[in-house]
Design an enzyme around this catalytic site. Structure first.
Site, PDB file in Angstrom:
ATOM      1  N   PRO A  30       0.887  -1.138   0.060  1.00 27.18           N
ATOM      2  CA  PRO A  30      -0.032  -0.091   0.081  1.00 27.18           C
ATOM      3  C   PRO A  30       0.772   1.325  -0.083  1.00 27.18           C
ATOM      4  O   PRO A  30       1.868   1.325   0.750  1.00 27.18           O
ATOM      5  CB  PRO A  30      -0.907  -0.031   1.364  1.00 27.18           C
ATOM      6  CG  PRO A  30      -0.105  -1.131   2.226  1.00 27.18           C
ATOM      7  CD  PRO A  30       0.575  -1.982   1.523  1.00 27.18           C
ATOM      8  N   HIS A 184      -5.707  -1.267   7.929  1.00 28.18           N
ATOM      9  CA  HIS A 184      -4.351  -0.648   8.151  1.00 28.18           C
ATOM     10  C   HIS A 184      -4.192  -0.503   9.792  1.00 28.18           C
ATOM     11  O   HIS A 184      -4.617   0.311  10.329  1.00 28.18           O
ATOM     12  CB  HIS A 184      -4.408   0.791   7.717  1.00 28.18           C
ATOM     13  CG  HIS A 184      -2.919   1.444   7.618  1.00 28.18           C
ATOM     14  ND1 HIS A 184      -1.861   0.712   8.221  1.00 28.18           N
ATOM     15  CD2 HIS A 184      -2.504   2.351   6.860  1.00 28.18           C
ATOM     16  CE1 HIS A 184      -0.753   1.480   7.785  1.00 28.18           C
ATOM     17  NE2 HIS A 184      -1.217   2.381   7.127  1.00 28.18           N
ATOM     18  N   ASN A 187       1.994   1.325  11.259  1.00 32.40           N
ATOM     19  CA  ASN A 187       2.611   2.593  10.904  1.00 32.40           C
ATOM     20  C   ASN A 187       2.228   3.774  11.696  1.00 32.40           C
ATOM     21  O   ASN A 187       2.266   5.008  11.437  1.00 32.40           O
ATOM     22  CB  ASN A 187       2.251   2.912   9.458  1.00 32.40           C
ATOM     23  CG  ASN A 187       2.944   1.909   8.575  1.00 32.40           C
ATOM     24  OD1 ASN A 187       3.683   0.926   9.007  1.00 32.40           O
ATOM     25  ND2 ASN A 187       2.934   2.012   7.140  1.00 32.40           N
ATOM     26  N   TYR A 189      -1.032   4.682  12.651  1.00 31.68           N
ATOM     27  CA  TYR A 189      -2.151   5.609  12.635  1.00 31.68           C
ATOM     28  C   TYR A 189      -3.262   4.903  13.693  1.00 31.68           C
ATOM     29  O   TYR A 189      -2.872   4.148  14.776  1.00 31.68           O
ATOM     30  CB  TYR A 189      -2.761   5.138  10.977  1.00 31.68           C
ATOM     31  CG  TYR A 189      -1.823   5.810  10.012  1.00 31.68           C
ATOM     32  CD1 TYR A 189      -1.980   7.175   9.757  1.00 31.68           C
ATOM     33  CD2 TYR A 189      -0.977   5.124   9.252  1.00 31.68           C
ATOM     34  CE1 TYR A 189      -1.003   7.569   9.000  1.00 31.68           C
ATOM     35  CE2 TYR A 189      -0.454   5.727   8.452  1.00 31.68           C
ATOM     36  CZ  TYR A 189      -0.317   7.174   8.272  1.00 31.68           C
ATOM     37  OH  TYR A 189       0.595   7.658   7.462  1.00 31.68           O
ATOM     38  N   GLY A 330       7.249  -2.180  -2.100  1.00 33.99           N
ATOM     39  CA  GLY A 330       6.645  -0.875  -2.101  1.00 33.99           C
ATOM     40  C   GLY A 330       7.592   0.082  -3.004  1.00 33.99           C
ATOM     41  O   GLY A 330       7.119   0.182  -4.208  1.00 33.99           O
ATOM     42  N   ARG A 331       8.671   0.569  -2.666  1.00 29.65           N
ATOM     43  CA  ARG A 331       9.565   1.538  -3.605  1.00 29.65           C
ATOM     44  C   ARG A 331       9.938   0.990  -4.776  1.00 29.65           C
ATOM     45  O   ARG A 331       9.867   1.437  -5.992  1.00 29.65           O
ATOM     46  CB  ARG A 331      10.461   2.047  -2.695  1.00 29.65           C
ATOM     47  CG  ARG A 331      10.130   3.060  -1.542  1.00 29.65           C
ATOM     48  CD  ARG A 331      11.309   3.104  -0.644  1.00 29.65           C
ATOM     49  NE  ARG A 331      11.586   1.739   0.162  1.00 29.65           N
ATOM     50  CZ  ARG A 331      12.500   1.745   1.117  1.00 29.65           C
ATOM     51  NH1 ARG A 331      13.355   2.531   1.044  1.00 29.65           N
ATOM     52  NH2 ARG A 331      12.789   0.422   1.565  1.00 29.65           N
TER      53      ARG A 331
END
Ligand SMILES: Cc1cc2nc3c(=O)[nH]c(=O)nc-3n(C[C@H](O)[C@H](O)[C@H](O)COP(=O)(O)O)c2cc1C
Length: 370
Positions: A30, A184, A187, A189, A330-331
């Site tokens: 994500p 989620h 991270n 949140y 991801g990246r």
């Protein structure tokens, strides 16, 4: 996709378990791109952005974090939502395109809690406790300066937030036609704010020891499961690190992992998506299992997705051998929307460039390089 490079055959093998059915073990992690309209509607550019990953051979695409309600969940301006039928209809364009490319797509549902730095519905933010978050807002997402002091959630706020996840999950499955839901929980949140000792000082049933601090995530998971029914995949993303605290470790160490993953295993979930900076490293100290390995140990039978600096396919294959069933990139997926095809052909993926982090520009229709 046929593999001409046998070293990576395990990455390209299908996975069918826990209601998940994907063509290979490679997922796009994500990634927030703040590229929706101001009212949270996905755009044509986003459709082209997501469909490239399916054409590039990823079996699964997990969306960026999507806000769930029209109250406190939105974290970023231009973040997409799943808070009403119009947003859900627009996501249908994205899911249809990914399906046409042969991929599956899960919606990541997110409530920013105290890390909200751009919410068009509310100026205040909510959190388990009125504690100002560490760190500063993310400039890459149009934030500046310290985070606001959040308001401590009442029982009604907690019920509303859980309900928001359930409603968004229904819209995701019934109207947008996603193939599954990722909650989620990572991270920093809202769900992670409940889990984290220093951001949750509640004295009621939502706070205390780690087996109580995970309760909010468990209740969200149960509500989402009820909303989507018995046969659709539901998972959760878990991390130690946070966008505003990269080095955080659970102070309960392996006992904490046992409590967290054990509780999630009993919550009706199909998968746990674990993210660490380097997924293969010991979760605690210099020795011992990775966090993905601990998820496997304490949530046996669930599908485990591992994420974190796994752009080297040799490393990804190694992780699949013991700790994980799927690998999320991801990246390196941003740099290589066709990473699975490149690796299958024995070619070296392109290096990641920081410039890829800016909001989406004009994405060209996908072309596979010769
Ligand atoms: C631009 C960008 C946006 C991100 N947004 C999200 C997000 O919305 N939800 C989430 O769970 N993680 C998000 N992440 C974290 C990634 O999913 C992933 O965990 C991180 O990039 C490490 O994996 P990698 O080493 O393969 O890049 C984001 C990362 C990047 C680079």
């Amino acid at each position: 996709m046929t593999a001409s490079d046998d070293r990576y055959a395990s990455l390209l093998a299908p996975w069918e378990r826990n209601r998940i059915a994907v063509g290979n073990r490679l997922a796009v992690a994500p990634m927030t791109r703040i590229s929706a309209t101001a009212d949270g509607t996905p755009t044509e550019t986003m459709r082209r952005y997501y469909e490239r990953f399916a054409h590039g051979g990823f079996g699964l695409v997990i969306t960026e974090g999507i806000y769930t309600d029209q109250a406190y969940s939105q974290g970023y301006l231009f973040q997409p939502g799943l808070s009403d039928r119009q947003q859900a209809q627009a996501w249908r364009g994205v899911t249809d395109a990914v399906h046409a490319g042969g991929g599956k797509i899960f919606a990541q549902l997110m409530h920013a809690g105290a890390l909200a730095q751009g919410n068009r519905f509310r100026t205040e933010s909510l959190a388990p406790s009125a504690i100002q978050p560490k760190g500063i807002q993310m400039r890459v997402y149009r934030g500046e300066g310290a985070y606001c002091m959040p308001r401590s959630m009442s029982d009604a706020d907690i019920a509303d937030a859980i309900d928001g996840f359930a409603r968004a999950a229904s819209l995701a499955m019934d109207i947008a036609r996603f193939d599954g839901i990722e909650i989620h929980g990572a991270n920093g949140y809202l769900l992670d704010q409940f889990l984290t000792d220093y951001s949750n000082h509640r004295k009621d049933a939502w706070g205390g020891a780690i087996d109580r601090r995970i309760r909010f995530s468990v209740e969200v998971a149960r509500a989402v499961r009820r909303a989507v029914g018995a046969d659709k995949p539901v998972g959760i993303r878990i991390s130690q690190a946070k966008v505003n605290d990269y080095d955080h470790k659970w102070q309960e160490a392996e006992a904490g992992a046992a409590a967290v993953f054990g509780a999630l295993a009993d919550a009706g979930l199909d998968y746990i998506h674990v993210t660490e900076f380097e997924a293969w490293r010991p979760a605690f100290g210099d020795h011992g299992p990775s966090l993905a390995g601990l998820a496997r140990r304490y949530a046996p039978g669930l599908t485990i997705i591992a994420n974190g600096s796994l752009e080297d396919p040799v490393r990804a294959v190694e992780l699949l051998r013991h700790d994980a069933d799927l690998i999320a990139l991801g990246r390196s997926a941003l740099a290589n929307p066709d990473w699975p095809r490149l690796v299958a052909a024995g070619r070296t993926p392109r290096a990641f460039d920081q410039g890829l982090l800016s909001p989406l520009g004009d994405i060209k229709p996908f072309e596979i390089e010769a």
